[in-house]
Motif scaffolding. Structure first.
Motif, mmCIF file in Angstrom:
data_model
loop_
_atom_site.group_PDB
_atom_site.id
_atom_site.type_symbol
_atom_site.label_atom_id
_atom_site.label_comp_id
_atom_site.label_asym_id
_atom_site.label_seq_id
_atom_site.Cartn_x
_atom_site.Cartn_y
_atom_site.Cartn_z
ATOM 1 N N GLY A 16 17.906 41.570 84.899
ATOM 2 C CA GLY A 16 18.592 42.530 84.040
ATOM 3 C C GLY A 16 17.686 43.014 82.926
ATOM 4 O O GLY A 16 16.597 42.486 82.716
ATOM 5 N N ALA A 31 19.041 43.350 79.559
ATOM 6 C CA ALA A 31 20.265 43.197 78.776
ATOM 7 C C ALA A 31 20.220 43.977 77.463
ATOM 8 O O ALA A 31 19.213 43.989 76.750
ATOM 9 C CB ALA A 31 20.527 41.722 78.499
ATOM 10 N N GLY A 85 23.176 45.286 85.642
ATOM 11 C CA GLY A 85 24.469 45.082 84.985
ATOM 12 C C GLY A 85 24.844 43.610 84.954
ATOM 13 O O GLY A 85 25.787 43.184 85.619
ATOM 14 N N GLN A 121 24.832 41.080 81.745
ATOM 15 C CA GLN A 121 25.699 40.853 80.583
ATOM 16 C C GLN A 121 25.296 41.812 79.472
ATOM 17 O O GLN A 121 24.161 42.284 79.425
ATOM 18 C CB GLN A 121 25.610 39.401 80.096
ATOM 19 C CG GLN A 121 26.106 38.399 81.105
ATOM 20 C CD GLN A 121 26.383 37.009 80.528
ATOM 21 O OE1 GLN A 121 27.207 36.283 81.075
ATOM 22 N NE2 GLN A 121 25.728 36.617 79.460
ATOM 23 N N VAL A 168 28.990 45.750 83.680
ATOM 24 C CA VAL A 168 28.281 44.473 83.631
ATOM 25 C C VAL A 168 29.214 43.369 84.097
ATOM 26 O O VAL A 168 30.431 43.554 84.192
ATOM 27 C CB VAL A 168 27.785 44.163 82.198
ATOM 28 C CG1 VAL A 168 26.707 45.147 81.762
ATOM 29 C CG2 VAL A 168 28.948 44.176 81.202
ATOM 30 N N GLY A 208 26.259 39.298 87.973
ATOM 31 C CA GLY A 208 26.235 40.695 87.595
ATOM 32 C C GLY A 208 26.662 41.649 88.686
ATOM 33 O O GLY A 208 27.099 41.247 89.773
ATOM 34 N N SER A 259 21.866 43.705 89.592
ATOM 35 C CA SER A 259 21.825 42.350 89.036
ATOM 36 C C SER A 259 22.420 41.309 89.962
ATOM 37 O O SER A 259 22.411 40.123 89.629
ATOM 38 C CB SER A 259 22.543 42.308 87.675
ATOM 39 O OG SER A 259 21.775 42.967 86.690
#
Length: 476
Positions: free
Chosen positions: A254, A256, A406, A408, A428, A448, A452
């Motif tokens: 990811g 994030a 996606g 977190q 997410v 995810g 992800s």
């Protein structure tokens, strides 16, 4: 014992084997070999799969209390060896000792959580008389083990991410073959020693330290019923394409993002985001990479965040005060350096850091980096964070979603309308309010969407993937 005269075994069906001197394991900070691990070949991997398949019925026959007993014993054994395991993590992964100790405690908690989940993942009574056709019938479901599982783990959490696959497999009653990262095999081998002290059925588990080529059967062999992989998105999706009919769980990467609204306590947000961006040198798939800050507080946040990044202590991960240790390899640090340089060439500004010495990479903050730049659009997997600003909350949400990943996202806001809007709209696996996306409790559903991955980890949720639902209907 970490010395070059020692060759640590791999395990086939629970039996330790050292048929060769195998491969060296490096001290990631010093860059020197510290010990050796025997290397399994394709024949050994095939033997491991055979043993797992042969043990499937006996593994399935374990009662819930027996599985719980095994898991609780493993929790106890990890706790007893916590300082030794923390030192192994520190050496083989370059993780600062304080963070390494926290990982060991998380592994203890994960085993305990799996023991509890043994009694939670079960069936139900299903009323069938919702229509006239179902009258005089009753349905009951139960969950049955899917069978032999292949578990492939990465380098960045060499103990706890191993436990996140091994523990639910035991809880679900599935035999398994584990392939740890060749860069960090020592914690998995130590866990193998502990598994030998439990009442697991003979042949029900193997730990193979091997090349990706020799591990091909873990993905392609039909006797493996589930593949659970944690690692890069590129490799994960390639493995899924080769896995044919087996179930697949992918926990991938990811980039994030965290949104900082103007109503949040800036001191609190700065403390949490600084940790989230730079702990274990940013080598976490939920490391804070994109920081999207409201215009009204952007200048203040930027100044304080850069100050905080500059104060982080770099150095020997064995020292208690160290926050930034080495990246996993010099090649990884060179890759990150190249991406930072490319971001600057495309108009980005380095506010602090950017320097590299071997595998050590300074905590780095940039702004004005175009969204198309790899440092924003791809997973950095290093101690780098990119700042941007927003005026309207909907635009911040849209910026988070303009990613192929996606996993977190974090949102620092006191406005519960905005919090629910974020929960509704962010693409997410989890939205964390007042918290960084880097936060994880080991029993929660974790995973995810988009690139992800697919499926969820956390013992209870991993068990759902490692079992099949079976229905019985009785005509009364």
């Amino acid at each position: 014992m970490l010395d070059l005269d020692t060759t640590h075994p791999y395990f086939i069906g629970g039996e330790p084997l050292t048929p060769n001197r195998g491969m060296a394991v490096l001290d990631k900070y010093r860059g020197v070999p510290v010990t050796r691990v025997a290397r399994a070949d394709a024949k050994a991997v095939s033997q491991a799969i055979c043993r797992a398949a042969a043990a499937a019925q006996e593994m399935r026959a374990l009662d819930v209390y027996q599985r719980q007993s095994i898991l609780r014993k493993l929790a106890s054994l990890v706790k007893q060896r916590r300082e030794e395991l923390a030192e192994l993590i520190c050496v083989e992964a370059g993780k600062p000792i304080v963070v390494a100790r926290a990982e060991v405690q998380r592994a203890v908690d994960t085993f305990k959580s799996a023991a509890e989940a043994c009694g939670q993942v079960s069936g139900e009574v299903l009323p069938m008389d919702l229509t006239e056709r179902g009258s005089q019938h009753v349905g009951m479901t139960m969950r049955v083990p899917v069978g032999p599982c292949a578990l492939i783990t990465p380098f960045n959490f060499p103990l706890n991410l191993v436990v996140h696959k091994v523990a639910p497999a035991i809880a679900a009653g599935c035999p398994f073959v584990l392939k740890p990262s060749p860069q960090t095999p020592l914690c998995a081998i130590a866990l193998g020693q502990m598994l030998r002290e439990t009442a697991l059925p003979p042949g029900s588990w193997s730990i193979v330290t091997c090349s990706n080529e020799d591990a091909a059967a873990l993905v392609e062999d039909d006797r493996i019923r589930l593949l659970s992989f944690t690692g890069s998105d590129l490799v994960g999706w390639q493995l899924k394409a080769k896995a044919a009919k087996k179930k697949v769980v992918l926990e991938l990467g990811g980039n994030a993002a965290v949104i900082v609204d103007r109503d949040w306590d800036m001191a609190d947000a700065l403390e949490r985001i600084t940790f989230g961006a730079f702990y274990q040198s940013g080598q976490s798939c939920i490391s804070v990479q994109r920081i999207i800050v409201h215009d009204d507080v952007y200048e203040h946040f930027r100044h304080r965040f850069v100050e905080g990044a500059r104060r982080l202590k770099m150095g020997d991960p064995r020292e208690e005060e160290t926050i930034i240790g080495p990246m996993i390899s010099e090649q990884a640090a060179e890759r990150l350096e190249s991406r930072v340089n490319a971001a600057v060439e495309q108009g980005g500004r380095v506010l602090c850091g950017g320097g590299r010495k071997g595998a050590m990479f300074e905590p780095t903050v940039l702004e004005a980096v175009p969204e198309a730049c790899e440092l924003v659009s791809e997973e950095a997997f290093g101690p780098v964070a990119v700042l941007s600003r927003f005026r309207e909350f909907k635009h911040a949400l849209a910026e988070v979603n303009r990613s192929r990943f996606g996993l977190q996202a974090g949102v620092f806001t006191r406005d519960m309308v905005k919090a629910h809007q974020a929960w509704d709209e962010l693409e997410v696996g989890a939205v964390l309010i007042g918290e960084i996306p880097s936060w994880r409790a080991d029993h929660m559903p974790y995973g995810g969407v988009k690139d992800s991955g697919i499926g969820r980890e956390g013992p209870r949720y991993a068990m759902e993937a490692m079992t099949e639902l079976r229905l019985m209907v009785v005509r009364r």
